[in-house]
Design an enzyme around this catalytic site. Structure first.
Site, PDB file in Angstrom:
ATOM      1  N   LYS A 188       2.213  23.691  -2.699  1.00 10.39           N
ATOM      2  CA  LYS A 188       3.498  24.343  -2.954  1.00 10.39           C
ATOM      3  C   LYS A 188       3.260  25.769  -3.443  1.00 10.39           C
ATOM      4  CE  LYS A 188       6.369  25.134  -6.185  1.00 10.39           C
ATOM      5  NZ  LYS A 188       6.880  26.450  -5.777  1.00 10.39           N
ATOM      6  N   GLU A 264      -5.165  25.965 -14.640  1.00 16.87           N
ATOM      7  CA  GLU A 264      -5.694  27.324 -14.813  1.00 16.87           C
ATOM      8  C   GLU A 264      -4.532  28.157 -15.305  1.00 16.87           C
ATOM      9  OE1 GLU A 264      -8.743  28.185 -14.335  1.00 16.87           O
ATOM     10  OE2 GLU A 264      -9.630  26.952 -12.771  1.00 16.87           O
ATOM     11  N   CYS A 299      -4.408  36.838 -14.471  1.00 16.78           N
ATOM     12  CA  CYS A 299      -4.540  35.897 -15.592  1.00 16.78           C
ATOM     13  C   CYS A 299      -5.630  36.341 -16.550  1.00 16.78           C
ATOM     14  CB  CYS A 299      -4.830  34.508 -15.070  1.00 16.78           C
ATOM     15  SG  CYS A 299      -6.165  34.507 -13.878  1.00 16.78           S
ATOM     16  N   GLU A 398       1.152  36.940 -23.450  1.00 17.37           N
ATOM     17  CA  GLU A 398       0.737  37.462 -22.150  1.00 17.37           C
ATOM     18  C   GLU A 398       1.883  38.269 -21.547  1.00 17.37           C
ATOM     19  OE1 GLU A 398       0.091  34.505 -19.096  1.00 17.37           O
ATOM     20  OE2 GLU A 398      -1.657  35.606 -18.398  1.00 17.37           O
TER      21      GLU A 398
HETATM   22  P1  NAP Z   1       4.636  29.754 -13.209  1.00 18.42           P
HETATM   23  O1  NAP Z   1       6.026  30.106 -13.504  1.00 18.42           O
HETATM   24  O2  NAP Z   1       3.947  28.768 -14.069  1.00 18.42           O
HETATM   25  O3  NAP Z   1       4.633  29.268 -11.706  1.00 18.42           O
HETATM   26  C1  NAP Z   1       3.485  28.779 -11.085  1.00 18.42           C
HETATM   27  C2  NAP Z   1       3.871  27.734 -10.072  1.00 18.42           C
HETATM   28  O4  NAP Z   1       4.473  26.624 -10.733  1.00 18.42           O
HETATM   29  C3  NAP Z   1       4.887  28.219  -9.053  1.00 18.42           C
HETATM   30  O5  NAP Z   1       4.577  27.671  -7.800  1.00 18.42           O
HETATM   31  C4  NAP Z   1       6.166  27.643  -9.589  1.00 18.42           C
HETATM   32  O6  NAP Z   1       7.161  27.474  -8.624  1.00 18.42           O
HETATM   33  C5  NAP Z   1       5.703  26.313 -10.110  1.00 18.42           C
HETATM   34  N1  NAP Z   1       6.618  25.679 -11.068  1.00 18.42           N
HETATM   35  C6  NAP Z   1       7.534  26.260 -11.881  1.00 18.42           C
HETATM   36  N2  NAP Z   1       8.182  25.321 -12.603  1.00 18.42           N
HETATM   37  C7  NAP Z   1       7.687  24.125 -12.238  1.00 18.42           C
HETATM   38  C8  NAP Z   1       7.952  22.784 -12.622  1.00 18.42           C
HETATM   39  N3  NAP Z   1       8.871  22.492 -13.542  1.00 18.42           N
HETATM   40  N4  NAP Z   1       7.234  21.800 -12.035  1.00 18.42           N
HETATM   41  C9  NAP Z   1       6.285  22.073 -11.114  1.00 18.42           C
HETATM   42  N5  NAP Z   1       6.007  23.323 -10.694  1.00 18.42           N
HETATM   43  C10 NAP Z   1       6.681  24.343 -11.264  1.00 18.42           C
HETATM   44  O7  NAP Z   1       3.683  30.991 -13.213  1.00 18.42           O
HETATM   45  P2  NAP Z   1       3.907  32.392 -12.508  1.00 18.42           P
HETATM   46  O8  NAP Z   1       4.872  33.155 -13.312  1.00 18.42           O
HETATM   47  O9  NAP Z   1       4.176  32.217 -11.060  1.00 18.42           O
HETATM   48  O10 NAP Z   1       2.425  32.989 -12.575  1.00 18.42           O
HETATM   49  C11 NAP Z   1       1.962  33.685 -13.645  1.00 18.42           C
HETATM   50  C12 NAP Z   1       1.115  32.829 -14.551  1.00 18.42           C
HETATM   51  O11 NAP Z   1      -0.016  32.291 -13.861  1.00 18.42           O
HETATM   52  C13 NAP Z   1       0.548  33.612 -15.692  1.00 18.42           C
HETATM   53  O12 NAP Z   1       0.702  32.935 -16.902  1.00 18.42           O
HETATM   54  C14 NAP Z   1      -0.929  33.743 -15.333  1.00 18.42           C
HETATM   55  O13 NAP Z   1      -1.779  33.971 -16.392  1.00 18.42           O
HETATM   56  C15 NAP Z   1      -1.193  32.488 -14.624  1.00 18.42           C
HETATM   57  N6  NAP Z   1      -2.371  32.598 -13.764  1.00 18.42           N
HETATM   58  C16 NAP Z   1      -3.510  31.956 -14.133  1.00 18.42           C
HETATM   59  C17 NAP Z   1      -4.644  32.046 -13.348  1.00 18.42           C
HETATM   60  C18 NAP Z   1      -5.907  31.318 -13.707  1.00 18.42           C
HETATM   61  O14 NAP Z   1      -6.726  31.101 -12.838  1.00 18.42           O
HETATM   62  N7  NAP Z   1      -6.130  30.932 -14.927  1.00 18.42           N
HETATM   63  C19 NAP Z   1      -4.616  32.791 -12.184  1.00 18.42           C
HETATM   64  C20 NAP Z   1      -3.434  33.436 -11.848  1.00 18.42           C
HETATM   65  C21 NAP Z   1      -2.318  33.321 -12.653  1.00 18.42           C
HETATM   66  P3  NAP Z   1       8.285  28.606  -8.386  1.00 18.42           P
HETATM   67  O15 NAP Z   1       7.643  29.919  -8.506  1.00 18.42           O
HETATM   68  O16 NAP Z   1       8.727  28.326  -7.029  1.00 18.42           O
HETATM   69  O17 NAP Z   1       9.319  28.362  -9.413  1.00 18.42           O
END
Ligand code: NAP
Ligand code: MG
Length: 496
Positions: A188, A264, A299, A398
């Site tokens: 997804k 992650e 991240c 963050e």
């Molecule tokens: P996010 O809001 O957590 O979204 C990530 C994914 O989770 C998206 O596909 C999102 O779908 C989905 N999601 C949201 N709510 C959900 C739920 N209730 N159940 C299941 N899936 C759900 O994160 P983001 O804002 O896209 O990305 C930024 C974050 O990713 C930052 O905190 C960053 O640090 C982290 N990150 C970490 C790494 C690592 O390797 N450690 C790498 C890159 C990014 P939708 O977008 O369709 O809502």
């Protein structure tokens, strides 16, 4: 290619909008779509299938059926490898299209889509293809009448949920090892950036990955993501994203089938510059790149710059002199080194951190404003705050944007204390010419990665992941295969 050539090619791109389920390109069962926008200018790129629980269920059923009949996991390793190599080749064939899609979808500069994202996505598929027949089982030490061996078997159905900051790159960090280990996958993508994942699903079919083995289901996190993570027939959720969603995934797993979860998550990574660093110019290059690469939507962004007090002012001058090189431009312009933030909401969030930092008493030394507003897109200039305290919100949360906080320290102990004073633990960096200090400090830092005299020294051969609230589980390297496999001990008893 020039900006004009990129614009011309972007205008004729066939953008994928259908889900990939059981080998077919399909709309959502409800018929619903959502408008996929570009942060480059805020316009709608295309309509994408808005998959919900029924589509997730269909994708999981297809994945399960493909796993059970062995059409992928049962193939000889050489066959699997050949198909994955073909997938990498097809990604290279469509390299320019994938790069343009990534840039349009989430706003990163085309230079990085080409030079980093798509290139490393191809590399991930190829690296795990190469690895898949080079991982051996074990034979245990047992009494003479028994032979016990330990094999690694694929888990089954893997649900991968990925973010928007490195869409294809993150997808391939998961799809590469999950496929290599013999699993079937439901992927997804983030709602903000579904295009390259959908294209990956199409290319996988073209490459000969059998139907049902790699399903790509675009939709919203609360509906599609939640349905996947609560599904009773999914064996693992491999996740990259925010801590907030990571917490929910653990609850969903606990409330459903106790599926495994690997997380992650984010970071507040410190880069520590000691006065005895051999080359402060290189350290300053890394300080700027560490926070401004990918608009700070990284991240492991080096968002806390810890500098020894005796050189702090001079060092900040060096960083400021380099920050201007990351002024955002049109993401499709090959000369741009920074692009747009992913959404208007993300831009507002970043600007709100700028406000808070000023209110809490940090000194705004550079930037802090939206730029290129006339484009309709969401651009923020490189921003540097000096005199930040580690208690400030800017040092604790963050931001996920191009905002750097500079914190002074007086000695090594204080540097380590400040660096570790965070709930996160993804990456840390330090600059010093003192080899004892380099080793000593690197062992004291609580993070999954430590980079000495070079930020983001990333390679697919080194595991990537966090400590503390940056999550658990590792992507990259052979260790990534651990989370996509189950250990099985088989013992044969015989007459001696
Ligand atoms: P996010 O809001 O957590 O979204 C990530 C994914 O989770 C998206 O596909 C999102 O779908 C989905 N999601 C949201 N709510 C959900 C739920 N209730 N159940 C299941 N899936 C759900 O994160 P983001 O804002 O896209 O990305 C930024 C974050 O990713 C930052 O905190 C960053 O640090 C982290 N990150 C970490 C790494 C690592 O390797 N450690 C790498 C890159 C990014 P939708 O977008 O369709 O809502
Ligand atoms: Mg988009």
């Amino acid at each position: 290619m020039t900006l004009q050539q990129n614009l011309d090619r972007a205008a004729t791109l066939a953008l994928p909008g259908l889900a990939v389920i059981d080998g077919k390109l399909v709309p959502a069962q409800s018929g619903k779509t959502f408008p996929n926008t570009t942060p480059r200018d805020g316009t709608v790129l295309n309509q994408v299938a808005e998959c919900g629980p029924a589509d997730i269920d269909a994708a999981v059923k297809a994945a399960r059926a493909s796993f059970e009949d062995g059409r992928w996991r049962g193939k000889p390793p050489r066959e699997k490898k050949k198909i994955m190599f073909r997938l990498a080749e097809l990604m290279e064939r469509d390299f320019e299209d994938l790069a343009l899609m990534e840039t349009l979808d989430m706003g990163k500069p085309i230079r990085d889509s080409r030079g980093f994202d798509i290139a490393s996505a191809v590399n991930s598929i190829r690296w795990y293809a190469e690895a898949l027949d080079k991982v051996y089982g074990e034979v245990a030490t047992t009494p003479a009448e028994r032979l016990s061996f330990i094999v690694r078997e694929p888990l089954g159905v893997v649900g991968a949920i990925i973010p928007w900051n490195f869409p294809l790159h993150m997808a391939c960090w998961k799809v590469g090892p999950a496929l290599a280990a013999g699993n079937s996958i439901v992927l997804k993508p983030a709602e903000q950036s579904p295009l390259t994942a959908l294209k990956l699903g199409e290319l996988a079919l073209e490459a000969g990955v059998p139907p049902g083995v790699l399903n790509v289901v675009p939709g919203f996190g609360e509906s599609a993501g939640q349905a996947l993570a609560r599904h009773m027939d999914v064996d693992l959720i491999a996740f990259t994203g925010s801590g907030e969603v990571g917490r929910k995934l653990m609850v969903y797993a606990g409330e459903s089938n106790l599926k495994r979860v690997s997380l992650e998550l984010g970071g507040k990574s410190p880069q520590i510059v000691f006065a005895d660093a051999e080359n402060l110019d290189e350290a300053a290059d890394a300080a700027a790149w560490g926070i401004f690469f990918n608009q700070g939507e990284v991240c492991n962004a080096a968002s806390r710059l810890l500098v020894e007090a005796s050189i702090k002012d001079a060092f900040v001058e060096k960083v400021l002199a380099r920050a201007g090189a990351y002024m955002p431009g049109d993401p499709l312009d090959p000369a741009s080194t920074a692009g747009a933030l992913v959404t208007e909401g993300q831009m507002k969030r970043v600007l709100s951190y700028v406000d808070v930092a000023q209110k809490e008493g940090a000194k705004l030394s550079l930037g802090g404003k939206r730029v290129r507003a006339e484009s309709g897109g969401y651009y923020v200039e490189p921003t540097v705050f000096d005199n930040v305290l580690n208690t400030h919100t800017l040092a604790r949360e963050e931001v996920f944007g191009p905002v750097l906080g500079v914190i002074a320290f007086k000695d090594e102990d204080e540097a380590v204390r400040i660096a570790n004073d965070t709930v996160y633990g993804l990456a840390s960096g330090l600059w010093t010419a003192n080899i004892s200090r380099a080793h000593r400090v690197s062992r004291k830092l609580r993070s999954g990665l430590v980079w000495i005299n070079g930020w983001d020294a990333c390679d697919i051969t080194v595991p990537f992941g966090g400590a503390k609230q940056s999550g658990f589980g590792r992507d990259r390297s052979l260790h990534a295969l651990e989370k996509y496999t189950e250990l099985k001990g088989i013992s044969v008893t015989y007459k001696v």
